[in-house]
Design a protein around this motif. Sequence first.
Motif, mmCIF file in Angstrom:
data_model
loop_
_atom_site.group_PDB
_atom_site.id
_atom_site.type_symbol
_atom_site.label_atom_id
_atom_site.label_comp_id
_atom_site.label_asym_id
_atom_site.label_seq_id
_atom_site.Cartn_x
_atom_site.Cartn_y
_atom_site.Cartn_z
ATOM 1 N N HIS A 59 -2.057 -6.468 -5.894
ATOM 2 C CA HIS A 59 -2.409 -5.146 -5.545
ATOM 3 C C HIS A 59 -0.832 -4.477 -6.079
ATOM 4 O O HIS A 59 -1.444 -2.718 -6.689
ATOM 5 N N ARG A 108 0.467 -1.315 -0.041
ATOM 6 C CA ARG A 108 -0.097 -0.059 0.175
ATOM 7 C C ARG A 108 0.898 1.639 -0.001
ATOM 8 O O ARG A 108 0.381 2.043 -0.828
ATOM 9 N N LEU A 156 1.541 6.858 -6.955
ATOM 10 C CA LEU A 156 0.688 7.770 -7.477
ATOM 11 C C LEU A 156 0.737 9.191 -7.313
ATOM 12 O O LEU A 156 1.289 10.537 -8.429
ATOM 13 N N ARG A 157 1.865 9.376 -5.953
ATOM 14 C CA ARG A 157 1.852 10.840 -5.389
ATOM 15 C C ARG A 157 2.826 11.354 -6.373
ATOM 16 O O ARG A 157 2.662 11.808 -6.582
ATOM 17 N N THR A 208 -3.169 -0.817 -12.755
ATOM 18 C CA THR A 208 -4.084 0.241 -13.406
ATOM 19 C C THR A 208 -4.301 1.158 -12.971
ATOM 20 O O THR A 208 -5.105 2.236 -14.114
ATOM 21 N N ALA A 209 -3.962 1.644 -11.511
ATOM 22 C CA ALA A 209 -4.678 3.032 -11.098
ATOM 23 C C ALA A 209 -3.704 3.996 -11.989
ATOM 24 O O ALA A 209 -3.564 4.698 -12.290
ATOM 25 N N ILE A 239 3.644 10.726 -9.696
ATOM 26 C CA ILE A 239 3.366 10.273 -10.748
ATOM 27 C C ILE A 239 3.125 11.396 -10.764
ATOM 28 O O ILE A 239 3.650 12.707 -12.252
ATOM 29 N N THR A 277 2.029 1.774 -3.462
ATOM 30 C CA THR A 277 1.312 2.174 -4.368
ATOM 31 C C THR A 277 1.109 4.308 -4.194
ATOM 32 O O THR A 277 1.571 4.645 -5.302
ATOM 33 N N GLN A 299 -3.167 -3.621 -8.553
ATOM 34 C CA GLN A 299 -3.773 -2.650 -8.923
ATOM 35 C C GLN A 299 -3.315 -1.098 -8.956
ATOM 36 O O GLN A 299 -4.010 -0.154 -9.868
#
Lengths: 319, 125
Positions: free
Chosen positions: A250, A215, A222-223, A256-257, A225, A218, A253
């Motif tokens: 995970h 987690r 994402l942050r 994908t996210a 990016i 992830t 995911q």
Amino acid sequence: MADGKLAWMSRALPHELAVDEEEVARRKEFLEFRDEDIEQLKGLRELARKYADPVIEEFYRHILSFDETKAFFRDPKVLARVKQLQKDYFVRLTEGDYGAAYVANRLKIGAAHEHVNLEPKWYLGMYAFYLRLVARRLQEAFASEPSRAMTAFLSLMKLVFLDVGLAVDTYIHAREATMRKQQEAIRELSTPVLQIRERLLLLPIIGVIDTHRARLITDSLLRAIRANRAKVVVMDVTGVATIDSKVANHLIQTVTAAGLMGAKVIVTGLSSDVAQALVALGLDLAKLETVGDLQGGIEEAERLLGYEVVRTGAGAQPG
Amino acid sequence: MAVPILKQGDVLIASMQEALTDRALIELRDRLSDQVGRFRARSVIVDVTALDVLDSFATRTIRGIAYTAKLRGARTVVVGIQPEVAFAMVELGLTFEGVETALDLEEGLALVRGGPAKGGRDGAR
């Protein structure tokens, strides 16, 4: 008995171990340490003063006969000072005041011993030796009243175990603080997101991935990016020995996210074992874009971003 | 409040300023479909930067926008999905399967102006 406020004790202790008034009262209750015990101990005051010197001398002869504990007293001044502190403690056991100041002192002593790396086995062993010494003296002093010796000893044992509990708490608390710091350091190391070119991020993953860490990975990715306006991410798992189905899901995911945010993720470094495990898990791997190794992944990423790396003539010459 | 639809050349840009009701979403889909034809647009950009949640109805409707626009000759890019929204969507199993996405409006514009439409992300290689 009225205990004073113990809030100031947090400031006195390097580890900020908070043992408040209520907690101390609860411990005493559990130990059945009551007013009659306090009276018993106060009745020993004269005896304690009489026996302080011989007991402490015997105590330190014992400590100094073991290399592990002798090591702490190479300096004669330290030994003399510690002996005096020990006598003070010995007498204080019989003074009848076991409130805030007493507890704070015990916690401080425990923290000090932990700080110098005196291992719990020696520290607790010292308490046991102490109790044996006192038991013998009480038997001598009350030879004509054996039941009184036993009653006094039981009261003393309750108090000493209150002390032991406080001391052990300081050890545990210090170890937990150390582990917390280490875990935090590992956590920071475990999710580095590196920008290696404009709009190209690299996420190397090493070690065990559990759900919690997955987690974190992830979230960090994402942050990053968004912060770096990344278009391509290379996620290298060369250093990951094994991936279970939860973690694999995970990661999918995550890919994908990232795609939803407009970034393409290239996964590199899947070992033979991990690849076979993923296939065996029956996961939908169509969503993963993979390249065999990190070099290939970076080359593919650069191609996607429109970079072209060419070898120059001069650099190619040997020697 | 209706979502404003901006026209830039042959690109339509719809910026969602706040979470929309189901009715407003359907209205947006219908208006975009209509304007793709009226303005002969080649691309549609749906900007969701301001949203902090996308539920299943919104996801489905946006996908519908993309499919409808495609049938009328236009390409759709969804831009500005935030990290929290992206992960929440994935956890809930919501996807924009077959719909292109980009980081932000700038990237979306660069995508529709600079490159030919791809058949699908998975077919990129």
